[in-house]
Design a protein around this motif. Structure first.
Motif, short mmCIF file in Angstrom:
data_model
loop_
_atom_site.label_atom_id
_atom_site.label_comp_id
_atom_site.label_asym_id
_atom_site.label_seq_id
_atom_site.Cartn_x
_atom_site.Cartn_y
_atom_site.Cartn_z
N GLU A 1 -43.72 -3.32 -17.52
CA GLU A 1 -42.33 -3.23 -17.07
C GLU A 1 -41.99 -1.84 -16.51
OE1 GLU A 1 -40.41 -5.83 -16.83
OE2 GLU A 1 -42.06 -6.99 -17.66
N LEU A 2 -42.91 -0.89 -16.63
CA LEU A 2 -42.66 0.46 -16.15
C LEU A 2 -42.79 0.53 -14.63
CD1 LEU A 2 -44.70 2.47 -18.81
CD2 LEU A 2 -42.21 2.39 -18.61
N PRO A 3 -42.14 1.53 -13.99
CA PRO A 3 -42.33 1.73 -12.55
C PRO A 3 -43.80 1.99 -12.24
CG PRO A 3 -40.46 3.00 -13.35
CD PRO A 3 -41.13 2.45 -14.55
N GLU A 4 -44.20 1.70 -11.01
CA GLU A 4 -45.60 1.83 -10.62
C GLU A 4 -46.14 3.25 -10.83
OE1 GLU A 4 -48.43 1.19 -6.65
OE2 GLU A 4 -46.29 0.65 -6.60
N LEU A 5 -45.32 4.24 -10.49
CA LEU A 5 -45.78 5.62 -10.64
C LEU A 5 -45.93 5.99 -12.12
CD1 LEU A 5 -46.58 8.10 -9.04
CD2 LEU A 5 -44.20 8.86 -9.06
N SER A 6 -45.05 5.48 -12.98
CA SER A 6 -45.17 5.74 -14.42
C SER A 6 -46.46 5.13 -14.97
CB SER A 6 -43.96 5.15 -15.15
OG SER A 6 -42.76 5.74 -14.73
N ARG A 7 -46.80 3.94 -14.50
CA ARG A 7 -48.05 3.31 -14.94
C ARG A 7 -49.26 4.13 -14.47
NH1 ARG A 7 -45.47 -1.48 -12.92
NH2 ARG A 7 -47.06 -1.66 -11.27
N HIS A 8 -49.14 4.67 -13.28
CA HIS A 8 -50.22 5.51 -12.74
C HIS A 8 -50.43 6.74 -13.61
CE1 HIS A 8 -52.71 7.55 -9.74
NE2 HIS A 8 -51.91 8.60 -9.85
N PHE A 9 -49.33 7.38 -14.03
CA PHE A 9 -49.43 8.56 -14.88
C PHE A 9 -50.10 8.21 -16.22
CE2 PHE A 9 -45.41 10.51 -12.78
CZ PHE A 9 -46.18 10.95 -11.73
N ILE A 10 -49.72 7.07 -16.79
CA ILE A 10 -50.28 6.67 -18.09
C ILE A 10 -51.78 6.46 -17.99
CG2 ILE A 10 -50.33 4.81 -19.80
CD1 ILE A 10 -47.34 4.50 -19.38
N MET A 11 -52.22 5.77 -16.94
CA MET A 11 -53.64 5.48 -16.81
C MET A 11 -54.47 6.75 -16.62
SD MET A 11 -53.71 2.37 -17.42
CE MET A 11 -55.49 2.16 -17.22
N ARG A 12 -53.89 7.75 -15.98
CA ARG A 12 -54.61 9.02 -15.79
C ARG A 12 -54.76 9.78 -17.10
NH1 ARG A 12 -53.52 12.09 -10.15
NH2 ARG A 12 -55.39 13.12 -10.96
N LEU A 13 -53.85 9.49 -18.06
CA LEU A 13 -53.88 10.21 -19.34
C LEU A 13 -54.44 9.36 -20.47
CD1 LEU A 13 -50.40 12.01 -19.29
CD2 LEU A 13 -52.63 13.02 -18.89
N LEU A 14 -54.84 8.13 -20.18
CA LEU A 14 -55.24 7.20 -21.24
C LEU A 14 -56.42 7.73 -22.06
CD1 LEU A 14 -54.62 4.48 -22.52
CD2 LEU A 14 -56.17 3.41 -20.87
N PHE A 15 -57.35 8.42 -21.42
CA PHE A 15 -58.52 8.91 -22.14
C PHE A 15 -58.52 10.44 -22.27
CE2 PHE A 15 -59.65 4.83 -20.31
CZ PHE A 15 -60.20 4.17 -21.40
N VAL A 16 -57.33 11.04 -22.05
CA VAL A 16 -57.19 12.49 -22.18
C VAL A 16 -56.45 12.78 -23.48
CG1 VAL A 16 -56.25 14.60 -21.18
CG2 VAL A 16 -57.13 12.79 -19.69
N THR A 17 -57.08 13.48 -24.39
CA THR A 17 -56.47 13.74 -25.71
C THR A 17 -55.79 15.10 -25.78
OG1 THR A 17 -58.60 14.59 -26.50
CG2 THR A 17 -58.12 12.25 -26.90
N LYS A 18 -56.09 16.00 -24.86
CA LYS A 18 -55.48 17.33 -24.87
C LYS A 18 -54.19 17.34 -24.05
CE LYS A 18 -59.85 19.86 -25.39
NZ LYS A 18 -60.73 20.91 -24.82
N PRO A 19 -53.25 18.23 -24.40
CA PRO A 19 -52.00 18.35 -23.62
C PRO A 19 -52.30 18.76 -22.18
CG PRO A 19 -51.79 19.47 -25.74
CD PRO A 19 -53.25 19.13 -25.58
N ILE A 20 -51.53 18.18 -21.25
CA ILE A 20 -51.67 18.49 -19.83
C ILE A 20 -50.46 19.30 -19.38
CG2 ILE A 20 -51.87 17.53 -17.50
CD1 ILE A 20 -54.32 17.07 -19.21
N SER A 21 -50.70 20.42 -18.73
CA SER A 21 -49.63 21.29 -18.27
C SER A 21 -48.71 20.55 -17.30
CB SER A 21 -50.21 22.53 -17.60
OG SER A 21 -49.19 23.27 -16.95
N GLN A 22 -47.41 20.82 -17.42
CA GLN A 22 -46.45 20.19 -16.52
C GLN A 22 -46.63 20.68 -15.08
OE1 GLN A 22 -42.38 19.94 -17.65
NE2 GLN A 22 -42.79 19.36 -19.77
N ILE A 23 -47.23 21.82 -14.91
CA ILE A 23 -47.54 22.31 -13.56
C ILE A 23 -48.56 21.38 -12.90
CG2 ILE A 23 -48.49 24.23 -12.23
CD1 ILE A 23 -47.50 26.11 -14.42
N VAL A 24 -49.54 20.94 -13.70
CA VAL A 24 -50.54 20.00 -13.18
C VAL A 24 -49.89 18.66 -12.88
CG1 VAL A 24 -52.67 18.77 -13.73
CG2 VAL A 24 -52.40 21.16 -14.43
N LEU A 25 -49.00 18.21 -13.79
CA LEU A 25 -48.33 16.93 -13.59
C LEU A 25 -47.47 16.93 -12.34
CD1 LEU A 25 -47.19 16.17 -17.26
CD2 LEU A 25 -49.06 15.11 -16.01
#
Length: 439
Positions: A15-39
């Protein structure tokens, strides 16, 4: 609140917007925090029709949704910079939903072939018959021959669609909200009804979490397939019986040990697409530019709905003739139904032949319905008492200002020296005027 069932995660994800789903899938296997500058650099491919401002707005909206739903968690990375991390509970359950694993569904137990197998046509007819019985009762509560369960009646009362001073159905009557509910499409009706039902499950002795979990599972089931009731506790069996009464599942009898989800259940979590219920349905209304409607139907429910905003002029074995008039539209407006709702209902139930023209509902009809609504909104009638023939402007201003200070002034005209006050405020104004005259 994050629900820790993997099926809920997948339902939330879709039910999430397409871009939100894209963000989730990029982080699905990343356990460390990602800088907001990178995001901030994760932007969609720029299309020719989109400018940078639109892209930035889409990026901000997609990230904010994830933060509001606690799917993303704000924190600091090892450099002390603002960072984002995917909620660990959400991550693990989404992995299960996408890659497989987790506990098997209770209703996924193996079943022998059903000797009373039901096809899609039967399930569709069963679901709509059940649902239309609820709507038929709503049109004429206590006056029609339709009988519904106490659970359905209780939900209608809780939702404010019908009202009654007592529990006896003859004293019930439909409310303004009930009339508006009738003009919604089927999927929106079911969605609203189930939400109101869920608000009362704890009062019925049922677990809200268990009911929600079961509803989500139903939304992922396969239409036409039977599912096992093995392992269900008494709460779920009671909930299943209620869903049967509403037409969301078909259950031949409780001892059969199996049930069939209907299309109403499969679309219950359709989110933004819930208005497009995939139930085979053919419209039956032919609308002419002279405001006359020909309804090729024998359904008492459809005829009752049509009579809400039109005048029934004649009934034949397989057709009803009605006419939209100023009086019939005003009658609907007084019940809280808007012009757009009437036009939407007409468009939704048009005969296939009507879709060959553009617009589907003749413009003369739709425009006139809107004008009748504007005509009603243009004038406001208030009952009041007129004061006139003041001896001087001073007397007029004295009475007008006093009425205004008391909040009972409806109208005043200094040139004509007239004042109109509310009927309720008339005694106080009259007494004030007599006191001033005596002085």
């Amino acid at each position: 609140m994050i629900i820790t069932e993997s099926i809920h995660k997948d339902g939330c994800f879709r039910e999430l917007p397409e871009l939100s789903r894209h963000f989730i899938m990029r982080l699905l296997f990343v356990t460390k925090p990602i800088s907001q500058i990178v995001l901030a650099a994760w932007i969609p491919h720029q299309e020719p029709s989109k400018d940078l401002g639109d892209i930035a707005a889409e990026h901000k909206q997609s990230t904010q949704i994830l933060l509001d739903m606690y799917i993303w968690q704000e924190m600091k990375d090892h450099h002390g910079n603002a960072a984002i991390k995917l909620n660990s509970t959400f991550r693990e359950n989404l992995k299960i939903a996408t890659l497989g694993g987790g506990k098997p569904w209770t209703m996924s137990a193996a079943l022998d072939p059903d000797p009373h197998q039901r096809d899609l046509e039967f399930l569709d007819k069963y679901a709509m018959d059940r649902w239309e019985s609820v709507l038929q009762f709503l049109v004429q509560p206590g006056r029609g021959a339709t009988v519904i369960s106490r659970d359905a009646m209780r939900t209608l009362l809780h939702a404010g669609l019908i009202e009654s001073d007592e529990s006896d159905s003859p004293n019930m009557q439909i409310t303004s909200s009930g009339f508006q509910f009738l003009l919604l499409d089927t999927a929106s009706q079911v969605w609203f009804f189930i939400l109101k039902y869920l608000e009362t499950v704890t009062e019925r002795g049922l677990s809200l979490v268990a009911c929600l979990t079961f509803l989500f599972k139903l939304s992922f089931s396969t239409l036409g397939k039977d599912y096992s009731m093995e392992g269900m506790n008494n709460e779920l069996l009671t909930f299943l019986q209620h869903l049967r009464e509403f037409g969301l599942v078909y259950l031949r009898k409780r001892s059969s040990g199996r049930f069939y989800p209907t299309r109403l259940a499969l679309n219950i979590t359709a989110g933004q697409n819930k208005g497009n219920l995939d139930v085979p349905k053919q419209g039956d209304l032919v609308i002419e530019t002279n405001y006359r409607i020909y309804a090729y139907t024998t359904s008492e429910l459809q005829i009752a709905l049509l009579s809400i905003f039109s005048d029934i002029e004649g009934r034949f074995p397989n057709m009803v003739v009605a006419c939209i008039s100023r009086g019939s539209v005003r009658r609907a407006l007084l019940k809280g139904i808007g012009a757009e709702q009437i036009i939407h209902f007409l468009r939704q139930h048009c005969h296939p032949q009507m879709y060959k023209q553009n617009p589907v509902v003749p413009r003369t009809v739709s425009d006139q319905i809107k004008l009748w609504e504007m005509e009603r909104e243009r004038l406001e009638f208030s009952e009041g008492v007129l004061y006139k023939d003041f001896m001087s402007v001073h007397d007029y201003l004295l009475l007008s200002n006093y009425a205004s200070s008391k909040g009972v002034l409806i109208y005043s005209d200094e040139k004509q020296r007239t004042v109109v006050v509310t009927k309720k405020g008339h005694p106080a104004i009259k007494q004030f005027g007599k006191k001033k005259q005596s002085k």
